[in-house]
Write a protein that holds these residues in place. Structure first.
Motif, mmCIF file in Angstrom:
data_model
loop_
_atom_site.group_PDB
_atom_site.id
_atom_site.type_symbol
_atom_site.label_atom_id
_atom_site.label_comp_id
_atom_site.label_asym_id
_atom_site.label_seq_id
_atom_site.Cartn_x
_atom_site.Cartn_y
_atom_site.Cartn_z
ATOM 1 N N LEU A 58 0.373 -1.551 -0.005
ATOM 2 C CA LEU A 58 -0.230 -0.112 -0.245
ATOM 3 C C LEU A 58 1.420 1.368 -0.031
ATOM 4 O O LEU A 58 1.800 1.116 0.653
ATOM 5 N N PHE A 59 1.169 2.232 -0.717
ATOM 6 C CA PHE A 59 2.129 2.984 -1.384
ATOM 7 C C PHE A 59 1.019 4.423 -0.953
ATOM 8 O O PHE A 59 -0.498 4.829 -1.247
ATOM 9 N N LEU A 60 1.940 5.359 0.534
ATOM 10 C CA LEU A 60 1.139 6.226 0.636
ATOM 11 C C LEU A 60 1.761 7.051 -0.025
ATOM 12 O O LEU A 60 2.832 6.975 0.449
ATOM 13 N N ILE A 61 0.858 8.018 -0.512
ATOM 14 C CA ILE A 61 1.855 9.093 -0.804
ATOM 15 C C ILE A 61 1.013 11.116 -0.694
ATOM 16 O O ILE A 61 -0.422 10.460 -1.088
ATOM 17 N N PRO A 62 1.571 11.600 0.529
ATOM 18 C CA PRO A 62 0.429 12.958 0.912
ATOM 19 C C PRO A 62 0.325 13.628 -0.920
ATOM 20 O O PRO A 62 0.979 14.014 -1.534
ATOM 21 N N ALA A 63 -0.675 14.007 -0.024
ATOM 22 C CA ALA A 63 -1.725 14.916 -1.461
ATOM 23 C C ALA A 63 -0.589 16.028 -1.097
ATOM 24 O O ALA A 63 -0.885 16.816 -2.334
ATOM 25 N N ASP A 64 -0.183 16.769 -0.866
ATOM 26 C CA ASP A 64 0.859 17.701 -0.941
ATOM 27 C C ASP A 64 1.955 18.134 -1.609
ATOM 28 O O ASP A 64 2.877 18.302 -1.625
ATOM 29 N N ALA A 65 2.400 15.815 -2.334
ATOM 30 C CA ALA A 65 3.767 16.131 -2.793
ATOM 31 C C ALA A 65 3.514 17.294 -4.018
ATOM 32 O O ALA A 65 2.597 16.900 -4.431
#
Length: 332
Positions: free
Chosen positions: A245-252
């Motif tokens: 499960l890859f987590l990438i923040p929305a503010d990236a």
């Protein structure tokens, strides 16, 4: 489970038992002055055995005990009596434990099933008593075999976490927060990178009393496959997860680029890891309005090769959909 109690690397010295000596006894009793040989065999030395235990999640119980020695076999005696075998030593380890020879660094075996037993060092065989050596030429052999000496070895235990879902992402992407919301785990959460230094495990409760295990893995940085950051220390834990499960923040700055960097690090470490089911989650999405979500979705639909979801752990948005999707992947 707090990371302070999570121990996934232990070195130890193990030693089996000596085999007992065979007996060179000659039978003697009243009215039988010169009986034949009746010396018994020596007992086997004890083994040191590793045993899988599904109730264990860490190697902490072995942290402060580094020496294990099995019992020696008893010597043979008269009347062809075989000596008792030495006591075997059983060492319980969690599933997913890899055992290496510390000197050569070669993998000896892995423990992946509950109750699975593997001998690390074998006890020495007991020596044969003198009655084995009786023949037509030598009616009264007065010798017996000594027992075979013990084996000893330095071994290293490495735990690769066995979890259904492994959280993968850069430092401070919100992995620990998601784990704390979906499970009863209490990982350390703070607003700085590498808050998590060791994997945390939690059980996600699903519908109809079903559940699955989720692991929060310390954050990946670019170059992790070459050992940068925490390097190999945590990448091995991802190997045993069924779903990534890859987590990438929305503010990236660039969501697709961050995913490709994470994917590349896994590929360089072990290409087989990309054969696993994958799902991308855009975390901290409570910062986005509908218009921004639509713009990001247009880009992801075009450039991202896997499915994705928008969630917010703090605002509890999209978590039910996430659990549904994970359960579907686990049972596909």
């Amino acid at each position: 489970m707090t990371e302070g109690n999570f121990v996934d690397y232990v070195k130890m010295h193990v030693s089996s038992g000596n085999g007992g000596k065979g007996s060179a006894h000659l039978h003697r009793e009243k009215y039988i002055a010169k009986g034949g040989p009746d010396g018994g065999d020596g007992g086997r030395g004890g083994h040191v055995i590793l045993r899988g235990n599904s109730n264990l999640w860490t190697l902490i119980h072995l942290k402060f005990k580094r020496h294990f020695r099995a019992g020696h076999g008893a010597h043979g005696s008269s009347g062809r009596s075989t000596g008792a075998d030495g006591e075997d030593i059983y060492i319980d380890v969690p599933l997913g434990t890899v055992v290496r020879d510390s000197e050569t660094d070669t993998v000896l075996f892995e423990i992946t099933e509950d109750g699975e037993e593997k001998i690390v060092v074998k006890g020495g065989m007991g020596g044969r008593g003198n009655w084995h050596f009786k023949n037509s030429v030598n009616q009264t052999p007065r010798y017996a075999q000594p027992g075979i000496p013990l084996e000893e070895r330095d071994i290293t235990l490495e735990l690769k976490v066995l979890a259904d879902v492994g959280l993968v992402g850069f430092p401070n992407a919100g992995k620990s927060t998601l784990l704390s919301v979906l499970t009863s785990a209490k990982p350390k959460i703070a607003d700085y990178e590498f808050t998590t230094l060791k994997p945390n495990l939690g059980i996600v409760e699903y519908r109809d009393f079903k559940s699955f295990v989720m692991a929060d893995i310390p954050g990946i940085i670019e170059g992790a496959a070459e050992g940068k950051g925490l390097g190999y220390y945590f990448l091995r834990h991802i190997e045993r997860n069924s779903i990534l499960l890859f987590l990438i923040p929305a503010d990236a700055k660039d969501i697709v680029e961050q995913y490709e960097i994470l994917e590349d690090e896994l590929r360089r470490y072990n290409p087989e890891m990309l054969d696993k089911e994958r799902l991308v989650v855009i975390s901290k999405s409570d910062m986005l309005d509908d218009e921004l979500k639509s713009e990001i979705s247009t880009i992801l639909d075009k450039d991202l090769s896997v499915d994705y979801l928008f969630i917010s752990s703090v605002a509890h948005q999209g978590l039910t959909e996430l659990k549904d999707q994970l359960w579907k992947l686990l049972n596909s």
